[in-house]
Design a protein around this motif. Structure first.
Motif, PDB file in Angstrom:
ATOM      1  N   VAL A  86     -22.051  68.017 139.919  1.00  0.00           N
ATOM      2  CA  VAL A  86     -20.743  68.104 139.283  1.00  0.00           C
ATOM      3  C   VAL A  86     -20.095  69.420 139.704  1.00  0.00           C
ATOM      4  O   VAL A  86     -20.776  70.377 140.052  1.00  0.00           O
ATOM      5  N   ILE A  87     -18.783  69.406 139.685  1.00  0.00           N
ATOM      6  CA  ILE A  87     -18.027  70.649 139.815  1.00  0.00           C
ATOM      7  C   ILE A  87     -17.253  70.753 138.510  1.00  0.00           C
ATOM      8  O   ILE A  87     -16.572  69.798 138.110  1.00  0.00           O
ATOM      9  N   HIS A  88     -17.423  71.875 137.813  1.00  0.00           N
ATOM     10  CA  HIS A  88     -16.730  71.977 136.533  1.00  0.00           C
ATOM     11  C   HIS A  88     -16.179  73.376 136.300  1.00  0.00           C
ATOM     12  O   HIS A  88     -16.532  74.330 136.982  1.00  0.00           O
ATOM     13  N   ALA A  89     -15.293  73.437 135.313  1.00  0.00           N
ATOM     14  CA  ALA A  89     -14.722  74.707 134.883  1.00  0.00           C
ATOM     15  C   ALA A  89     -14.938  74.832 133.387  1.00  0.00           C
ATOM     16  O   ALA A  89     -14.890  73.846 132.653  1.00  0.00           O
ATOM     17  N   GLU A  90     -15.219  76.066 132.967  1.00  0.00           N
ATOM     18  CA  GLU A  90     -15.406  76.370 131.551  1.00  0.00           C
ATOM     19  C   GLU A  90     -14.454  77.533 131.236  1.00  0.00           C
ATOM     20  O   GLU A  90     -14.682  78.660 131.664  1.00  0.00           O
ATOM     21  N   ILE A  91     -13.371  77.222 130.534  1.00  0.00           N
ATOM     22  CA  ILE A  91     -12.284  78.187 130.369  1.00  0.00           C
ATOM     23  C   ILE A  91     -12.011  78.470 128.880  1.00  0.00           C
ATOM     24  O   ILE A  91     -11.733  77.549 128.110  1.00  0.00           O
ATOM     25  N   PRO A  92     -12.067  79.748 128.489  1.00  0.00           N
ATOM     26  CA  PRO A  92     -11.776  80.118 127.093  1.00  0.00           C
ATOM     27  C   PRO A  92     -10.373  79.675 126.683  1.00  0.00           C
ATOM     28  O   PRO A  92      -9.429  79.764 127.467  1.00  0.00           O
ATOM     29  N   GLN A  93     -10.266  79.199 125.452  1.00  0.00           N
ATOM     30  CA  GLN A  93      -8.974  78.764 124.908  1.00  0.00           C
ATOM     31  C   GLN A  93      -8.533  79.718 123.806  1.00  0.00           C
ATOM     32  O   GLN A  93      -8.014  79.294 122.788  1.00  0.00           O
ATOM     33  N   GLN A  94      -8.805  80.998 123.988  1.00  0.00           N
ATOM     34  CA  GLN A  94      -8.403  81.999 122.999  1.00  0.00           C
ATOM     35  C   GLN A  94      -8.121  83.287 123.734  1.00  0.00           C
ATOM     36  O   GLN A  94      -8.695  83.559 124.784  1.00  0.00           O
ATOM     37  N   GLU A  95      -7.210  84.065 123.193  1.00  0.00           N
ATOM     38  CA  GLU A  95      -6.849  85.332 123.827  1.00  0.00           C
ATOM     39  C   GLU A  95      -7.277  86.522 122.998  1.00  0.00           C
ATOM     40  O   GLU A  95      -7.077  87.672 123.366  1.00  0.00           O
ATOM     41  N   GLU A  96      -7.861  86.225 121.823  1.00  0.00           N
ATOM     42  CA  GLU A  96      -8.377  87.307 120.991  1.00  0.00           C
ATOM     43  C   GLU A  96      -9.476  86.743 120.106  1.00  0.00           C
ATOM     44  O   GLU A  96      -9.701  85.533 120.070  1.00  0.00           O
ATOM     45  N   GLY A  97     -10.148  87.642 119.398  1.00  0.00           N
ATOM     46  CA  GLY A  97     -11.201  87.212 118.489  1.00  0.00           C
ATOM     47  C   GLY A  97     -12.550  87.157 119.166  1.00  0.00           C
ATOM     48  O   GLY A  97     -12.710  87.507 120.327  1.00  0.00           O
ATOM     49  N   VAL A  98     -13.523  86.674 118.402  1.00  0.00           N
ATOM     50  CA  VAL A  98     -14.912  86.673 118.854  1.00  0.00           C
ATOM     51  C   VAL A  98     -15.222  85.412 119.645  1.00  0.00           C
ATOM     52  O   VAL A  98     -14.810  84.314 119.270  1.00  0.00           O
TER      53      VAL A  98
ATOM     54  N   ARG B  19     -14.004  70.953 131.869  1.00  0.00           N
ATOM     55  CA  ARG B  19     -13.402  69.865 132.642  1.00  0.00           C
ATOM     56  C   ARG B  19     -14.257  69.700 133.886  1.00  0.00           C
ATOM     57  O   ARG B  19     -14.588  70.691 134.542  1.00  0.00           O
ATOM     58  N   ASP B  20     -14.673  68.475 134.216  1.00  0.00           N
ATOM     59  CA  ASP B  20     -15.533  68.320 135.391  1.00  0.00           C
ATOM     60  C   ASP B  20     -15.125  67.186 136.308  1.00  0.00           C
ATOM     61  O   ASP B  20     -14.277  66.359 135.969  1.00  0.00           O
ATOM     62  N   SER B  21     -15.755  67.189 137.500  1.00  0.00           N
ATOM     63  CA  SER B  21     -15.424  66.257 138.571  1.00  0.00           C
ATOM     64  C   SER B  21     -15.800  64.827 138.238  1.00  0.00           C
ATOM     65  O   SER B  21     -15.353  63.896 138.889  1.00  0.00           O
ATOM     66  N   ALA B  22     -16.641  64.622 137.218  1.00  0.00           N
ATOM     67  CA  ALA B  22     -17.006  63.260 136.825  1.00  0.00           C
ATOM     68  C   ALA B  22     -15.986  62.702 135.824  1.00  0.00           C
ATOM     69  O   ALA B  22     -16.168  61.599 135.306  1.00  0.00           O
ATOM     70  N   GLY B  23     -14.937  63.481 135.537  1.00  0.00           N
ATOM     71  CA  GLY B  23     -13.871  62.999 134.659  1.00  0.00           C
ATOM     72  C   GLY B  23     -14.079  63.322 133.191  1.00  0.00           C
ATOM     73  O   GLY B  23     -13.341  62.844 132.333  1.00  0.00           O
ATOM     74  N   HIS B  24     -15.083  64.130 132.896  1.00  0.00           N
ATOM     75  CA  HIS B  24     -15.327  64.506 131.504  1.00  0.00           C
ATOM     76  C   HIS B  24     -14.497  65.718 131.128  1.00  0.00           C
ATOM     77  O   HIS B  24     -14.328  66.639 131.921  1.00  0.00           O
ATOM     78  N   GLU B  25     -13.992  65.699 129.902  1.00  0.00           N
ATOM     79  CA  GLU B  25     -13.269  66.844 129.397  1.00  0.00           C
ATOM     80  C   GLU B  25     -13.611  67.004 127.931  1.00  0.00           C
ATOM     81  O   GLU B  25     -13.763  66.017 127.215  1.00  0.00           O
ATOM     82  N   GLY B  26     -13.765  68.228 127.492  1.00  0.00           N
ATOM     83  CA  GLY B  26     -14.086  68.433 126.080  1.00  0.00           C
ATOM     84  C   GLY B  26     -13.809  69.854 125.666  1.00  0.00           C
ATOM     85  O   GLY B  26     -13.937  70.789 126.449  1.00  0.00           O
TER      86      GLY B  26
END
Ligand code: MN
Length: 294
Positions: free
Chosen positions: A115-127, A92-99
């Motif tokens: 840009v200011i962005h965040a990269e956040i895992p969407q899983q709590e287990e696995g590889v 998710r970033d400051s230019a309004g992009h999300e993916g």
């Protein structure tokens, strides 16, 4: 469903293949809020591998190694290319992009002026396994508008050679297949190669372009040299060389990355990569004042 394309033209011959200049072992480190990774292309190699600034490899089945992700942070002056082999990461970033980046997908982000962005895992287990590559921008484009695209695995151009080598063409052109992204100034080539044991693969490369391979499964042979798992091979730039020829000593997966050097001064302070110290001070000041991504 994936786009499997047969090569439209026979592979160009490589008559004078490049040799391995040196092998590099990555440096274990952590980044973001504590994500464990291996920095394969470190700051010390930026000049040698111009236009590339960094390659990180991450891969773990231990959630503690990746769960914290990369909360909001800035970038200016270059491009980030994230290739997810396995796992799910939300951007998710400051230019309004999300993916949502998932198994086999690529996210290409041109930070440009900021840009200011965040990269956040969407899983709590696995590889979770993948790579982040930083590609420099020429001076004239460092303050350009941010750009973002993500490509699901099925959207990435790929082909299979008669030898059974499966290639994903993230950027550039290989065996007549044009990659997902192209850039005029740096002419990036970014291939993910899956080679069955005993198979060969050739790729023409302009002699002046800097090039390297990173083996993330198996073992490669390049001429008389062996490139083991989790090693980067920097390819020599002999003036009369015309490409690279590789052979898989086992079932192997490797990234082949090349590009045209910019030959410009590199000034880096963390997530900002400019040409001069003055531009770095400006980036820091803009970020502190809330102007970086305004
Ligand atoms: Mn980032």
């Amino acid at each position: 469903m994936s786009t499997v394309t047969q090569p439209r033209v026979p592979p160009a011959c490589v008559n004078r293949p490049r040799v391995v200049e040196r092998l590099v072992t990555g440096m274990p480190t952590s980044d973001g809020a504590g994500v464990k990774l291996t920095r394969v292309l470190t700051q010390a190699l930026q000049r040698r591998l111009d236009p590339y600034l960094m390659l990180d490899a991450f891969g773990s089945d231990q959630p503690d190694d990746y769960i914290a992700g990369f909360p909001d942070h800035p970038h200016r002056g270059f491009e980030t290319v994230t290739y997810m082999i396995a796992g799910r990461m939300l951007h998710r970033d400051s230019a309004g992009h999300e993916g949502l980046l998932e198994n086999g997908g690529v996210q290409w982000m041109t930070a440009g002026r900021g840009v200011i962005h965040a990269e956040i895992p969407q899983q709590e287990e696995g590889v979770m396994e993948g790579f982040q590559l930083w590609l420099n921008l020429p001076a004239q484009d460092k303050m350009s508008a941010p750009w973002y695209r993500d490509f699901a695995a099925a959207e990435l151009p790929r082909f299979t050679t008669t030898a059974g080598v499966d290639a994903v063409v993230i950027a550039g052109e290989s065996h007549g297949v044009t990659g997902a992204v192209s850039r005029e100034a740096t002419a990036p080539l970014y291939l993910d190669l899956h080679l069955p044991a005993g198979s060969c693969f050739v790729q023409p490369l302009p002699a002046g372009h800097n090039a390297f391979l990173y083996v993330y499964r198996g073992t490669l042979k390049i001429g008389d040299d062996t490139v083991p798992e989790r090693r980067m091979a920097i390819l020599a730039n002999d003036a009369d060389s015309d490409g690279v020829s590789i052979e898989a000593a086992a079932d192997t997966r490797a990234l082949l990355i090349a590009g045209r050097p910019l030959g410009e001064p590199i000034a880096q302070y963390g997530p900002f990569v400019m040409n001069t110290e003055q531009e770095i001070y400006q980036a820091v000041a803009d970020y502190r004042a809330g102007r970086l991504a305004a």
